[in-house]
Design a protein around this motif. Structure first.
Motif, PDB file in Angstrom:
ATOM      1  N   ASP A  31      40.270  40.654  27.124  1.00 37.21           N
ATOM      2  CA  ASP A  31      41.390  40.082  27.795  1.00 37.21           C
ATOM      3  C   ASP A  31      41.453  38.860  28.438  1.00 37.21           C
ATOM      4  O   ASP A  31      41.840  38.801  30.178  1.00 37.21           O
ATOM      5  N   ALA A  32      42.071  38.121  28.421  1.00 34.63           N
ATOM      6  CA  ALA A  32      42.406  36.835  28.783  1.00 34.63           C
ATOM      7  C   ALA A  32      43.195  36.756  30.105  1.00 34.63           C
ATOM      8  O   ALA A  32      43.500  36.311  31.008  1.00 34.63           O
ATOM      9  N   ASP A  33      44.016  37.687  29.839  1.00 27.87           N
ATOM     10  CA  ASP A  33      45.117  38.240  31.164  1.00 27.87           C
ATOM     11  C   ASP A  33      43.951  38.653  31.883  1.00 27.87           C
ATOM     12  O   ASP A  33      43.848  39.051  33.540  1.00 27.87           O
ATOM     13  N   ASP A  34      43.113  39.158  32.189  1.00 25.72           N
ATOM     14  CA  ASP A  34      41.877  39.932  32.869  1.00 25.72           C
ATOM     15  C   ASP A  34      41.053  38.941  33.546  1.00 25.72           C
ATOM     16  O   ASP A  34      41.010  39.470  34.398  1.00 25.72           O
ATOM     17  N   ILE A  35      40.805  38.415  32.563  1.00 25.62           N
ATOM     18  CA  ILE A  35      40.610  36.555  32.840  1.00 25.62           C
ATOM     19  C   ILE A  35      41.034  36.146  33.621  1.00 25.62           C
ATOM     20  O   ILE A  35      40.771  35.494  35.047  1.00 25.62           O
ATOM     21  N   ALA A  36      42.283  35.832  33.814  1.00 27.93           N
ATOM     22  CA  ALA A  36      42.616  35.472  34.689  1.00 27.93           C
ATOM     23  C   ALA A  36      43.515  36.149  35.769  1.00 27.93           C
ATOM     24  O   ALA A  36      42.993  35.022  37.099  1.00 27.93           O
ATOM     25  N   ASP A  37      43.171  36.731  35.721  1.00 25.20           N
ATOM     26  CA  ASP A  37      43.389  37.933  37.283  1.00 25.20           C
ATOM     27  C   ASP A  37      42.563  38.023  38.122  1.00 25.20           C
ATOM     28  O   ASP A  37      42.474  37.617  39.241  1.00 25.20           O
ATOM     29  N   VAL A  38      41.348  38.353  37.509  1.00 26.02           N
ATOM     30  CA  VAL A  38      39.705  37.838  38.014  1.00 26.02           C
ATOM     31  C   VAL A  38      39.740  36.405  38.759  1.00 26.02           C
ATOM     32  O   VAL A  38      38.935  36.141  39.883  1.00 26.02           O
ATOM     33  N   VAL A  39      39.756  35.415  38.343  1.00 22.31           N
ATOM     34  CA  VAL A  39      40.352  34.427  39.036  1.00 22.31           C
ATOM     35  C   VAL A  39      40.589  33.494  39.722  1.00 22.31           C
ATOM     36  O   VAL A  39      39.923  33.145  40.703  1.00 22.31           O
ATOM     37  N   THR A  40      42.214  34.325  39.529  1.00 19.90           N
ATOM     38  CA  THR A  40      43.445  33.941  40.657  1.00 19.90           C
ATOM     39  C   THR A  40      42.511  34.876  42.251  1.00 19.90           C
ATOM     40  O   THR A  40      42.877  34.101  42.449  1.00 19.90           O
ATOM     41  N   ALA A  41      41.880  36.007  41.107  1.00 13.34           N
ATOM     42  CA  ALA A  41      41.483  36.098  42.859  1.00 13.34           C
ATOM     43  C   ALA A  41      39.864  36.019  43.311  1.00 13.34           C
ATOM     44  O   ALA A  41      40.685  35.717  44.592  1.00 13.34           O
ATOM     45  N   VAL A  42      39.301  35.610  42.520  1.00 10.78           N
ATOM     46  CA  VAL A  42      38.165  34.519  43.743  1.00 10.78           C
ATOM     47  C   VAL A  42      38.733  33.495  43.546  1.00 10.78           C
ATOM     48  O   VAL A  42      38.262  33.378  44.760  1.00 10.78           O
ATOM     49  N   LEU A  43      39.753  32.811  43.336  1.00 11.34           N
ATOM     50  CA  LEU A  43      39.766  31.187  43.754  1.00 11.34           C
ATOM     51  C   LEU A  43      40.596  31.429  45.387  1.00 11.34           C
ATOM     52  O   LEU A  43      40.467  30.765  46.090  1.00 11.34           O
ATOM     53  N   THR A  44      40.811  32.332  45.055  1.00 11.68           N
ATOM     54  CA  THR A  44      42.024  32.685  46.738  1.00 11.68           C
ATOM     55  C   THR A  44      41.415  33.451  47.620  1.00 11.68           C
ATOM     56  O   THR A  44      41.732  34.676  48.807  1.00 11.68           O
ATOM     57  N   ASP A  45      40.157  34.133  47.061  1.00 14.83           N
ATOM     58  CA  ASP A  45      39.464  35.369  48.876  1.00 14.83           C
ATOM     59  C   ASP A  45      38.056  33.946  48.677  1.00 14.83           C
ATOM     60  O   ASP A  45      36.898  34.813  48.078  1.00 14.83           O
ATOM     61  N   PRO A  46      37.119  34.228  50.105  1.00 17.68           N
ATOM     62  CA  PRO A  46      36.646  33.400  50.249  1.00 17.68           C
ATOM     63  C   PRO A  46      35.510  34.460  49.932  1.00 17.68           C
ATOM     64  O   PRO A  46      33.473  34.456  50.174  1.00 17.68           O
ATOM     65  N   ARG A  47      35.470  35.901  50.024  1.00 18.49           N
ATOM     66  CA  ARG A  47      34.749  36.629  50.182  1.00 18.49           C
ATOM     67  C   ARG A  47      33.395  36.694  48.850  1.00 18.49           C
ATOM     68  O   ARG A  47      32.696  37.278  48.094  1.00 18.49           O
ATOM     69  N   HIS A  48      34.346  35.581  47.214  1.00 17.41           N
ATOM     70  CA  HIS A  48      33.181  35.883  46.392  1.00 17.41           C
ATOM     71  C   HIS A  48      32.878  34.631  45.766  1.00 17.41           C
ATOM     72  O   HIS A  48      32.677  34.555  45.092  1.00 17.41           O
ATOM     73  N   ILE A  49      33.050  34.036  47.146  1.00 19.01           N
ATOM     74  CA  ILE A  49      32.023  32.982  47.030  1.00 19.01           C
ATOM     75  C   ILE A  49      30.435  32.746  46.834  1.00 19.01           C
ATOM     76  O   ILE A  49      29.994  34.163  47.675  1.00 19.01           O
TER      77      ILE A  49
END
Length: 285
Positions: A170-188
């Motif tokens: 689902d595109a909403d799941d993708i958006a949730d994931v992208v928002t999380a990784v953009l705003t949390d340096p642990r995903h770098i």
């Protein structure tokens, strides 16, 4: 006053010029959802698209500087597809240009199992940015906002996919994931692969759509040659036929756990998507 003090921004400076997050493809399926989420969280967002206040055109690097002004992070979605000829070279040029203009954080939307897209990933990683890669399966919303909308409205999905299966996401799941990784340096420096919670053939998808809409949606398998000829007759790029090999050869016919890894919850099921889209009138005829 020392030189160091002169070049250190004050609290007022920082507040008056907040860092900007650029969302390329900000009016598209995932981009507009990411932009909405970031804005709701209080981030300053700039939309990158042909029709934005500062137009962004992949094919025209002259449009890039104005869009990147003041940008600290960017969500990168490439159109028409990362697997198309020339995409890797463009991603290479853009990501290096972005870093040279002060962008530190790049999150790239890529595709599962698409080797040519993975070349683009490598180019972006080599830019010097703090990167994260999000590889997605085919979207639920392809049936409501993109390739398959008109066929669903017509009541017939004519595709060269046989009985191959895909874990639509689902595109909403993708958006949730992208928002999380953009705003949390642990995903770098991490790559996440996203899928939905189950495998479906297009015949299964048609059945779910029929149930949700209350009318018959048929799946009609055809040969790849016939499908390609149909694309050409419609003036669509023949490369779209090649993208279906990501489904038909079975390379992605398994579930992955990126949604759970980032969000700590299960991904949304296709049946739930279909019911909500039908209730919203997407497929009313």
């Amino acid at each position: 006053m020392t030189q160091n003090a002169q070049t250190t921004p004050t609290a007022h400076d920082t507040q008056s010029t907040p860092p900007i997050t650029l969302v390329l493809g900000g009016t598209g399926k995932t981009g507009r959802r990411v932009a909405t989420r970031l804005t709701a969280q209080g981030h300053t967002v700039r939309i990158g698209s042909r029709n934005a206040d500062r137009p962004f055109v992949w094919e025209d690097p002259a449009t890039w500087p104005a869009v990147l002004e003041g940008v600290a992070a960017a969500y990168v979605t490439y159109s028409p597809d990362l697997g198309f000829p020339g995409a890797a070279e463009t991603i290479d040029e853009f990501s290096r240009f972005a870093v040279a203009h002060g962008v530190r954080r790049l999150v790239l939307l890529s595709a599962r199992g698409e080797e040519r897209a993975h070349v683009s990933e490598d180019r972006l990683k080599a830019s010097g940015a703090d990167w994260t890669i999000v590889r997605a399966s085919w979207f639920h919303q392809n049936f409501s906002e993109d390739f398959f909308l008109e066929p669903v409205l017509a009541g017939e999905l004519v595709l060269p996919t046989g009985e191959a299966v895909e874990p639509f996401v689902d595109a909403d799941d993708i958006a949730d994931v992208v928002t999380a990784v953009l705003t949390d340096p642990r995903h770098i420096g991490k790559t996440y692969e996203l899928s939905g919670p189950r495998l479906l053939s297009f015949r299964d998808a048609a059945a779910e759509l029929s149930k949700a809409t209350g009318r018959q949606i048929d799946y009609v398998p055809v040969t790849l040659d016939d499908f390609r000829a149909g694309l050409e007759a419609a003036g669509a790029p023949a490369e779209f036929a090649d993208l279906l090999s990501l489904i038909t050869d079975g390379r992605n016919a398994h579930l992955v756990t990126g949604v759970e890894e980032v969000l700590g919850r299960k991904p949304r099921d296709f049946a739930d998507f279909a019911r909500e889209a039908a209730a919203a009138g997407v497929w009313d005829v």
